[in-house]
Design a protein around this motif. Structure first.
Motif, PDB file in Angstrom:
ATOM      1  N   LYS A  81      35.940  56.011  19.253  1.00 32.88           N
ATOM      2  CA  LYS A  81      35.489  56.447  20.574  1.00 32.88           C
ATOM      3  C   LYS A  81      33.988  56.201  20.740  1.00 32.88           C
ATOM      4  CE  LYS A  81      39.057  59.991  21.122  1.00 32.88           C
ATOM      5  NZ  LYS A  81      39.327  61.428  21.432  1.00 32.88           N
ATOM      6  N   PRO A  82      33.600  55.055  21.305  1.00 33.14           N
ATOM      7  CA  PRO A  82      32.180  54.772  21.527  1.00 33.14           C
ATOM      8  C   PRO A  82      31.495  55.810  22.409  1.00 33.14           C
ATOM      9  CG  PRO A  82      33.504  52.793  21.804  1.00 33.14           C
ATOM     10  CD  PRO A  82      34.469  53.928  21.693  1.00 33.14           C
ATOM     11  N   ALA A  83      32.249  56.442  23.330  1.00 27.74           N
ATOM     12  CA  ALA A  83      31.647  57.454  24.204  1.00 27.74           C
ATOM     13  C   ALA A  83      31.149  58.647  23.394  1.00 27.74           C
ATOM     14  CB  ALA A  83      32.670  57.911  25.251  1.00 27.74           C
ATOM     15  N   VAL A  84      31.904  59.009  22.370  1.00 25.21           N
ATOM     16  CA  VAL A  84      31.464  60.104  21.492  1.00 25.21           C
ATOM     17  C   VAL A  84      30.258  59.673  20.668  1.00 25.21           C
ATOM     18  CG1 VAL A  84      32.160  61.629  19.597  1.00 25.21           C
ATOM     19  CG2 VAL A  84      33.795  61.066  21.403  1.00 25.21           C
ATOM     20  N   TYR A  85      30.283  58.431  20.196  1.00 23.28           N
ATOM     21  CA  TYR A  85      29.169  57.911  19.401  1.00 23.28           C
ATOM     22  C   TYR A  85      27.865  57.919  20.202  1.00 23.28           C
ATOM     23  CZ  TYR A  85      26.433  54.801  16.437  1.00 23.28           C
ATOM     24  OH  TYR A  85      25.441  54.260  15.632  1.00 23.28           O
ATOM     25  N   LEU A  86      27.943  57.571  21.478  1.00 18.68           N
ATOM     26  CA  LEU A  86      26.749  57.520  22.327  1.00 18.68           C
ATOM     27  C   LEU A  86      26.475  58.840  23.040  1.00 18.68           C
ATOM     28  CD1 LEU A  86      27.323  53.998  23.903  1.00 18.68           C
ATOM     29  CD2 LEU A  86      25.787  54.591  22.011  1.00 18.68           C
ATOM     30  N   GLY A  87      27.276  59.861  22.762  1.00 22.06           N
ATOM     31  CA  GLY A  87      27.098  61.163  23.404  1.00 22.06           C
ATOM     32  C   GLY A  87      25.872  61.889  22.893  1.00 22.06           C
ATOM     33  N   PRO A  88      25.345  62.835  23.665  1.00 18.48           N
ATOM     34  CA  PRO A  88      24.129  63.562  23.260  1.00 18.48           C
ATOM     35  C   PRO A  88      24.298  64.350  21.976  1.00 18.48           C
ATOM     36  CG  PRO A  88      25.168  64.582  25.177  1.00 18.48           C
ATOM     37  CD  PRO A  88      25.853  63.281  24.967  1.00 18.48           C
ATOM     38  N   ALA A  89      25.460  64.949  21.756  1.00 15.37           N
ATOM     39  CA  ALA A  89      25.671  65.750  20.543  1.00 15.37           C
ATOM     40  C   ALA A  89      25.500  64.894  19.291  1.00 15.37           C
ATOM     41  CB  ALA A  89      27.052  66.392  20.572  1.00 15.37           C
ATOM     42  N   HIS A  90      26.102  63.707  19.307  1.00 11.10           N
ATOM     43  CA  HIS A  90      26.008  62.835  18.147  1.00 11.10           C
ATOM     44  C   HIS A  90      24.590  62.319  17.953  1.00 11.10           C
ATOM     45  CE1 HIS A  90      26.346  58.736  16.261  1.00 11.10           C
ATOM     46  NE2 HIS A  90      26.866  59.504  15.336  1.00 11.10           N
ATOM     47  N   LEU A  91      23.923  61.939  19.027  1.00  7.90           N
ATOM     48  CA  LEU A  91      22.560  61.419  18.921  1.00  7.90           C
ATOM     49  C   LEU A  91      21.597  62.486  18.423  1.00  7.90           C
ATOM     50  CD1 LEU A  91      22.369  59.238  22.170  1.00  7.90           C
ATOM     51  CD2 LEU A  91      22.897  58.529  19.822  1.00  7.90           C
ATOM     52  N   PHE A  92      21.770  63.723  18.870  1.00  7.17           N
ATOM     53  CA  PHE A  92      20.943  64.821  18.374  1.00  7.17           C
ATOM     54  C   PHE A  92      21.153  65.027  16.874  1.00  7.17           C
ATOM     55  CE2 PHE A  92      20.840  66.807  22.833  1.00  7.17           C
ATOM     56  CZ  PHE A  92      19.559  66.328  23.066  1.00  7.17           C
ATOM     57  N   LEU A  93      22.408  64.940  16.427  1.00 12.48           N
ATOM     58  CA  LEU A  93      22.706  65.128  15.011  1.00 12.48           C
ATOM     59  C   LEU A  93      22.108  64.006  14.168  1.00 12.48           C
ATOM     60  CD1 LEU A  93      26.413  66.345  15.147  1.00 12.48           C
ATOM     61  CD2 LEU A  93      24.418  67.683  14.465  1.00 12.48           C
ATOM     62  N   VAL A  94      22.171  62.787  14.670  1.00 14.40           N
ATOM     63  CA  VAL A  94      21.573  61.663  13.946  1.00 14.40           C
ATOM     64  C   VAL A  94      20.070  61.869  13.796  1.00 14.40           C
ATOM     65  CG1 VAL A  94      21.045  59.200  14.078  1.00 14.40           C
ATOM     66  CG2 VAL A  94      23.352  60.006  14.584  1.00 14.40           C
ATOM     67  N   ALA A  95      19.404  62.282  14.867  1.00 17.85           N
ATOM     68  CA  ALA A  95      17.958  62.514  14.806  1.00 17.85           C
ATOM     69  C   ALA A  95      17.623  63.663  13.855  1.00 17.85           C
ATOM     70  CB  ALA A  95      17.424  62.819  16.207  1.00 17.85           C
ATOM     71  N   ALA A  96      18.404  64.737  13.905  1.00 15.87           N
ATOM     72  CA  ALA A  96      18.157  65.882  13.023  1.00 15.87           C
ATOM     73  C   ALA A  96      18.342  65.492  11.561  1.00 15.87           C
ATOM     74  CB  ALA A  96      19.093  67.031  13.389  1.00 15.87           C
TER      75      ALA A  96
END
Length: 315
Positions: free
Chosen positions: A171-186
């Protein structure tokens, strides 16, 4: 359970043990290149380990049995985590059901805790300083790491890292979602902390503001080699979680064939080298902070993890 699955399980652990020094060598080479130096070769960590395992062990008179078992416990902990996470395959292997992603975080923390106790047990001033500083940083780093794992669990609706990997790939939409991006940055900020790249650390053993090196300064010979190897393996495991579970969950073996596993191993090295290059650049371009400012990047990481959880609940 099949023979193939058992072989793959052993291969994942063996790959972690064998490739961890290579990643460390690449990171050191990157640091030297960014700073316009030549530096040692990428295989220097292997030569260093070989020398350490052929040297004599010198133990402080004040040390107890804890000083002896801490390196072994730390090394075994770092061998255990690769059984629980996707290293070469994107499907669970025989021992993957021993624990989930939170269990892997607990095992990583146990290894670090034993090294902290050993630093205090040695009776050395540097060991005490290093262990105390490490404990202070852990007050924010470890809860943030657990919070990141909780955030991963919430948006994937599962505590198994393999499920997270499949979700992000499908699911690319989940990958590009804010929750995932925040977790990657954290998690990226946590990588700089847990791998001694936060700009308050010193990765050498000759500077006053060293933290990780101060904890193990009294070790020598094979015991010191085990600790250095365990540290490299911890770095490898954290890179694996960051790349294969969160940031770059592609290019893993889905059928367990020999060609796919070898290709996955090469892809893992490439992904790790890219992440290591980014971390080295970030670490190099930052000015070194005073120790009391350690909470600033960790607080930012904690906030990003909280935002990820909020985004998951709102979305």
């Amino acid at each position: 359970m099949t023979v193939r699955d058992v072989v793959l399980q052993i291969a994942q652990v063996g790959f972690t043990i064998g490739a961890a020094p290579l990643i460390q060598g690449c990171i050191v080479q990157f640091e030297e290149r960014v700073q316009r130096g030549r530096g040692p070769g990428i295989f220097q960590p292997y030569r260093d380990l070989w020398k350490l395992f052929h040297k004599q062990i010198v133990v402080p008179e004040t040390a107890s049995w804890l000083f002896w078992i801490a390196p072994v416990v730390a090394f075994v902990c770092m061998m255990t985590v690769p059984m629980l996470i996707p290293v070469l395959t994107n499907f669970p292997l025989p021992l993957s059901n021993m624990g989930d992603i939170l269990g892997g975080g607990l095992i990583l923390t146990l290894g670090s805790f034993m090294i902290t106790l050993a630093g205090l047990d040695s009776g050395s001033a540097y060991g005490g300083i290093g262990s105390s500083r490490s404990a202070i940083i852990s007050i924010l780093a470890e809860p943030t790491l657990i919070l990141v794992f909780v955030g991963i669990t919430l948006f994937a609706r599962s505590m198994l890292p393999f499920v997270v990997n499949h979700l992000l790939v499908a699911k690319p939409a989940v990958y590009l979602g804010p929750a995932h991006l925040f977790l990657v940055a954290a998690f990226f900020i946590l990588l700089t902390v847990e791998t001694d790249k936060l700009p308050i650390h010193s990765s050498t053993h000759i500077e006053v503001y060293m933290i990780e090196e101060a904890r193990i300064l009294e070790y020598s010979g094979p015991l010191y080699g085990l600790l250095k190897w365990a540290s490299m393996m911890k770095q490898f495991v954290l890179y694996t979680i960051f790349c294969n579970v969160l940031a770059l969950p592609w290019f893993m073996s889905s059928r367990g064939l020999a060609v796919g596993v070898i290709g996955a191993g090469i892809a893992v090295i490439v992904k790790f080298v890219l992440v290591a290059g980014a971390i080295v650049v970030v670490d190099t371009i930052q000015s070194r902070l005073r120790f009391y400012r350690y909470q600033e990047p960790l607080a930012a990481s904690f906030l990003l993890a909280v935002l990820a959880i909020i985004s998951t609940q709102i979305g």
